[in-house]
Design a protein around this motif. Structure first.
Motif, PDB file in Angstrom:
ATOM      1  N   UNK A 235       0.368  -1.160   0.164  1.00 19.77           N
ATOM      2  CA  UNK A 235      -0.035   0.458   0.117  1.00 19.77           C
ATOM      3  C   UNK A 235       0.674   1.198  -0.025  1.00 19.77           C
ATOM      4  N   UNK A 236       1.942   1.489   0.406  1.00 22.96           N
ATOM      5  CA  UNK A 236       2.911   2.434   0.795  1.00 22.96           C
ATOM      6  C   UNK A 236       3.476   2.479  -0.452  1.00 22.96           C
TER       7      UNK A 236
ATOM      8  N   UNK B  61       2.415   1.520  -3.694  1.00 25.79           N
ATOM      9  CA  UNK B  61       1.417   2.146  -4.769  1.00 25.79           C
ATOM     10  C   UNK B  61       1.026   3.525  -4.009  1.00 25.79           C
ATOM     11  N   UNK B  62       0.596   4.045  -2.953  1.00 24.04           N
ATOM     12  CA  UNK B  62       0.414   5.087  -2.795  1.00 24.04           C
ATOM     13  C   UNK B  62       1.253   6.720  -3.590  1.00 24.04           C
ATOM     14  N   UNK B  63       2.883   6.154  -2.555  1.00 26.06           N
ATOM     15  CA  UNK B  63       3.648   6.908  -3.387  1.00 26.06           C
ATOM     16  C   UNK B  63       3.721   7.334  -4.625  1.00 26.06           C
ATOM     17  N   UNK B  64       3.915   5.907  -5.475  1.00 25.34           N
ATOM     18  CA  UNK B  64       3.642   6.156  -6.795  1.00 25.34           C
ATOM     19  C   UNK B  64       2.331   7.238  -7.182  1.00 25.34           C
ATOM     20  N   UNK B  65       1.355   7.024  -6.558  1.00 28.59           N
ATOM     21  CA  UNK B  65      -0.025   7.197  -7.130  1.00 28.59           C
ATOM     22  C   UNK B  65       0.935   9.225  -7.061  1.00 28.59           C
ATOM     23  N   UNK B  66       1.049   9.099  -6.056  1.00 26.08           N
ATOM     24  CA  UNK B  66       1.496  10.966  -5.487  1.00 26.08           C
ATOM     25  C   UNK B  66       2.041  11.561  -6.839  1.00 26.08           C
TER      26      UNK B  66
ATOM     27  N   UNK C 197      -8.168   8.584   0.376  1.00 26.36           N
ATOM     28  CA  UNK C 197      -9.470   7.652  -0.317  1.00 26.36           C
ATOM     29  C   UNK C 197      -9.682   8.716  -1.786  1.00 26.36           C
ATOM     30  N   UNK C 198      -9.211   9.497  -2.230  1.00 26.91           N
ATOM     31  CA  UNK C 198      -9.100   9.339  -3.488  1.00 26.91           C
ATOM     32  C   UNK C 198      -8.399   8.356  -4.344  1.00 26.91           C
ATOM     33  N   UNK C 199      -6.911   7.529  -3.449  1.00 29.37           N
ATOM     34  CA  UNK C 199      -6.825   6.745  -4.781  1.00 29.37           C
ATOM     35  C   UNK C 199      -7.182   5.636  -4.589  1.00 29.37           C
ATOM     36  N   UNK C 200      -8.481   5.169  -3.453  1.00 34.29           N
ATOM     37  CA  UNK C 200      -8.935   3.636  -2.569  1.00 34.29           C
ATOM     38  C   UNK C 200      -8.014   3.264  -2.581  1.00 34.29           C
TER      39      UNK C 200
END
Length: 215
Positions: A45-46, A48-53, A150-153
């Motif tokens: 999750x970290x 994924x979150x990092x890559x999305x940002x 929330x934005x990234x599910x």
């Protein structure tokens, strides 16, 4: 026996979310925060979150979670980081008892952050500022991380500043099984506090049991 609180009035709210306040805060040993039933951000999750940002050019928030997860800093310590500290590669903090806490900034993060700051033409001062140019608050960080989750599910329950500090500890122990060194890095007064990061989740326990027990 003395009480620390008193119920004046109120009613039970249906479908409400309840959290336990960190007892160490009541003793003046920690920042105010809630404990979410042991739910922390996983490595997947970290990432994924990092890559999305980073993909969406949310670099301010990208570096917020990068610094939390790669340094083990508390959110109250994170907002004290300056450009000068990044250039130096570490931040020194002193507790009320005069004990030194050094927060190291890994080389890869240091180089990436310096490039970001150079693009912003920032040569000095605090790096985590709000839209008014003042240091962002810890509450501001916590609230925005929830919105971005929330934005990234992503389940917002697992996204809060301390969960990235936990991620740092878990990842560190997977690569360097030195709990005494980790206690120093995290600024724990007692190594017993650090031992919580040795605990396995039920999924991890199941995997180990399935692999080890063959009798």
């Amino acid at each position: 026996m003395k009480y620390i609180c008193q119920l004046i009035d109120g009613e039970k709210i249906q479908n409400a979310s309840y959290h336990n306040l960190d007892a160490r805060y009541m003793r003046g040993k920690a920042e105010p925060q809630t404990l979410n039933s042991g739910k922390y951000v996983s490595q997947g999750t970290y990432e994924y979150f990092k890559n999305c940002l980073k993909r969406d050019d949310e670099l301010f928030w990208y570096f917020v979670i990068r610094f939390l997860a790669a340094t083990g800093a508390r959110v109250s310590e994170l907002i004290q980081i300056k450009v000068e500290h990044i250039k130096l590669g570490h931040l020194d903090l002193y507790s009320k008892g005069g004990k030194l806490r050094r927060i190291y900034i890994p080389k890869a993060l240091q180089n990436e952050a310096l490039s970001w700051l150079n693009d912003k033409h920032q040569e000095s001062g605090f790096i985590f500022l709000n839209k008014y140019g003042d240091r962002i608050t810890t509450r501001g960080i916590s609230g925005q991380l929830k919105k971005l989750a929330v934005r990234y599910g992503i389940d917002p329950v697992v996204i809060y500043p301390h969960s990235f500090r936990h991620r740092f500890a878990k990842s560190f122990l997977e690569r360097c099984n030195d709990i005494a060194f980790l206690a120093d890095l995290m600024g724990h007064e007692s190594i017993e506090t650090t031992r919580i990061y040795l605990r396995k989740t039920s999924t991890e326990q199941r995997a180990i049991v399935d692999e080890v027990i063959d009798w």
